[in-house]
Design a protein around this motif. Structure first.
Motif, PDB file in Angstrom:
ATOM      1  N   THR A  47       0.951  -1.067  -0.070  1.00  0.00           N
ATOM      2  CA  THR A  47       0.098   0.019   0.037  1.00  0.00           C
ATOM      3  C   THR A  47       0.805   0.987  -0.168  1.00  0.00           C
ATOM      4  N   ALA A  48       0.216   2.521  -0.266  1.00  0.00           N
ATOM      5  CA  ALA A  48       1.053   3.628  -0.110  1.00  0.00           C
ATOM      6  C   ALA A  48       0.060   4.440   1.045  1.00  0.00           C
ATOM      7  N   ALA A  49       0.913   4.587   1.936  1.00  0.00           N
ATOM      8  CA  ALA A  49       0.189   5.227   3.178  1.00  0.00           C
ATOM      9  C   ALA A  49      -0.111   6.859   3.306  1.00  0.00           C
ATOM     10  N   ASN A  50      -0.638   7.236   2.022  1.00  0.00           N
ATOM     11  CA  ASN A  50      -1.046   8.678   2.035  1.00  0.00           C
ATOM     12  C   ASN A  50      -2.370   9.015   1.815  1.00  0.00           C
ATOM     13  N   TYR A  51      -3.305   8.138   1.784  1.00  0.00           N
ATOM     14  CA  TYR A  51      -4.625   8.212   1.121  1.00  0.00           C
ATOM     15  C   TYR A  51      -5.809   8.020   2.389  1.00  0.00           C
ATOM     16  N   PRO A  52      -5.742   8.864   3.322  1.00  0.00           N
ATOM     17  CA  PRO A  52      -6.848   8.621   4.561  1.00  0.00           C
ATOM     18  C   PRO A  52      -8.233   8.808   3.977  1.00  0.00           C
ATOM     19  N   THR A  57      -0.791   6.779   8.328  1.00  0.00           N
ATOM     20  CA  THR A  57       0.000   6.610   9.564  1.00  0.00           C
ATOM     21  C   THR A  57      -0.639   7.457  10.600  1.00  0.00           C
ATOM     22  N   GLN A  58      -0.690   6.952  11.798  1.00  0.00           N
ATOM     23  CA  GLN A  58      -1.366   7.547  12.947  1.00  0.00           C
ATOM     24  C   GLN A  58      -0.342   7.166  14.052  1.00  0.00           C
ATOM     25  N   THR A  59      -0.292   8.133  15.144  1.00  0.00           N
ATOM     26  CA  THR A  59       0.454   8.066  16.264  1.00  0.00           C
ATOM     27  C   THR A  59      -0.562   7.701  17.395  1.00  0.00           C
ATOM     28  N   ILE A  60      -0.107   6.290  17.864  1.00  0.00           N
ATOM     29  CA  ILE A  60      -0.964   6.006  18.875  1.00  0.00           C
ATOM     30  C   ILE A  60      -0.106   5.331  20.267  1.00  0.00           C
ATOM     31  N   ASP A  61      -0.246   5.982  21.118  1.00  0.00           N
ATOM     32  CA  ASP A  61       0.448   5.667  22.278  1.00  0.00           C
ATOM     33  C   ASP A  61       1.950   5.928  22.127  1.00  0.00           C
ATOM     34  N   SER A  62       2.282   6.930  21.427  1.00  0.00           N
ATOM     35  CA  SER A  62       3.609   7.194  21.084  1.00  0.00           C
ATOM     36  C   SER A  62       4.507   6.424  19.962  1.00  0.00           C
ATOM     37  N   GLU A  63       3.532   5.581  19.519  1.00  0.00           N
ATOM     38  CA  GLU A  63       3.931   4.434  18.271  1.00  0.00           C
ATOM     39  C   GLU A  63       3.235   5.141  17.059  1.00  0.00           C
ATOM     40  N   THR A  64       4.028   5.025  15.897  1.00  0.00           N
ATOM     41  CA  THR A  64       3.436   5.373  14.577  1.00  0.00           C
ATOM     42  C   THR A  64       3.020   4.203  13.913  1.00  0.00           C
ATOM     43  N   ARG A  65       1.713   3.996  13.805  1.00  0.00           N
ATOM     44  CA  ARG A  65       1.091   2.729  13.338  1.00  0.00           C
ATOM     45  C   ARG A  65       0.360   2.807  11.830  1.00  0.00           C
TER      46      ARG A  65
END
Length: 283
Positions: A47-52, A57-65
């Protein structure tokens, strides 16, 4: 890259034409021996993670997921097929060429190893629409999400056609496909003011309080909003062409039939509808 493989193929053909006949015969016989098929241990999705909200990508609990509609749906498909899912990120413009390169790698003369990802890709999910041009390059699954927008306005709306988006304040969920659509419309309609919200509930409340002139939602979510709210109605925009998003697979992939079956099951058991509600602004 493709030109280089083609030249290598021509060179190899020229060399083989000068081999002794006996040598060529032995080579031909060796190629008729069937190799055991590789045992599949996982599914690899690119995938290309740039199409919300499809993938981002999202930072959850200081972790980028890596999160999104396609990400959750990819895991659901892998679960049905009985495999763990590995996700590989590529630039959007590299997604389909990589599938093509893998198909070339299965030939007698494989492309250079450094030109392909470490993990062979089984399928691509990136909000892809199966255009005619793309269908000439790779295979596609059935449509898994039909993109259609709806404008929700007060029941007593009397300012003309709501779908022309020629009003001042339009609310959207960010991120969403509707937010991206509204932003594109704002570029050609300067008087259009796009206001973003975190969820549909507060979006509907703002419309009912007259803080907004209209709201833009996924058509399925808009129907739910109208059914659950008082004094609202929905007007549906013309469907995008070609309709919706599909999964891309390497040409002649043996997985296409299984993935289509998994999509039918996820449609029947309500999982896709649940994910649409979650990622496209469902109540």
């Amino acid at each position: 890259m493709e030109r280089r493989w083609f030249l290598i193929y021509l060179a190899a053909g020229a060399i083989s034409s000068h081999l002794p006949a006996a040598c060529q015969s032995v080579q031909s016989q060796s190629q008729t021996v069937a190799e055991p098929p590789a045992v599949r241990t996982r599914l690899v999705m690119a995938t290309a993670a740039n199409y919300p909200p499809y993938e981002f990508t999202q930072t959850i609990d200081s972790e980028t997921r890596l999160v999104g509609f396609d990400i959750d749906l990819g895991h659901a498909i892998a679960d049905i097929l009985g495999y763990p899912l590995e996700i590989v990120e590529l630039a959007f413009e590299d997604l389909l060429p990589t599938l093509q390169a893998q198909a070339a790698a299965s030939s007698e003369l494989a492309p250079p190893a450094e030109s392909l990802p470490e993990s062979p890709i089984d399928f691509v999910m990136a909000g892809l629409r199966p255009t005619q041009r793309r269908q000439q390059l790779v295979d596609f699954s059935h449509i898994y999400y039909s993109v259609r927008h709806a404008v929700v306005v007060p029941q007593d709306w009397a300012q003309g056609d709501p779908t022309d988006l020629s009003y001042l304040r339009v609310g959207v969920i960010a991120p969403s496909a509707q937010a991206a659509f509204a932003e594109r419309q704002a570029e050609i309609t300067p008087e259009l003011n796009v206001v973003t919200f975190d969820n549909t509930a507060t979006l509907v409340e703002a419309l009912q309080a007259a803080s907004l002139d209209a709201i833009l939602l996924d058509a399925t979510v808009a129907q739910i909003a109208v059914e659950q709210s008082v004094g609202l109605r929905a007007a549906f925009l013309a469907a995008d062409q070609p309709l919706g998003a599909a999964i891309a697979l390497p040409p002649k992939s043996t997985l296409t039939r299984d993935i289509n079956a998994a999509l039918r099951e996820l449609q029947a058991n309500g999982k896709i509808a649940q994910l649409v509600g979650q990622w496209f602004g469902g109540l």
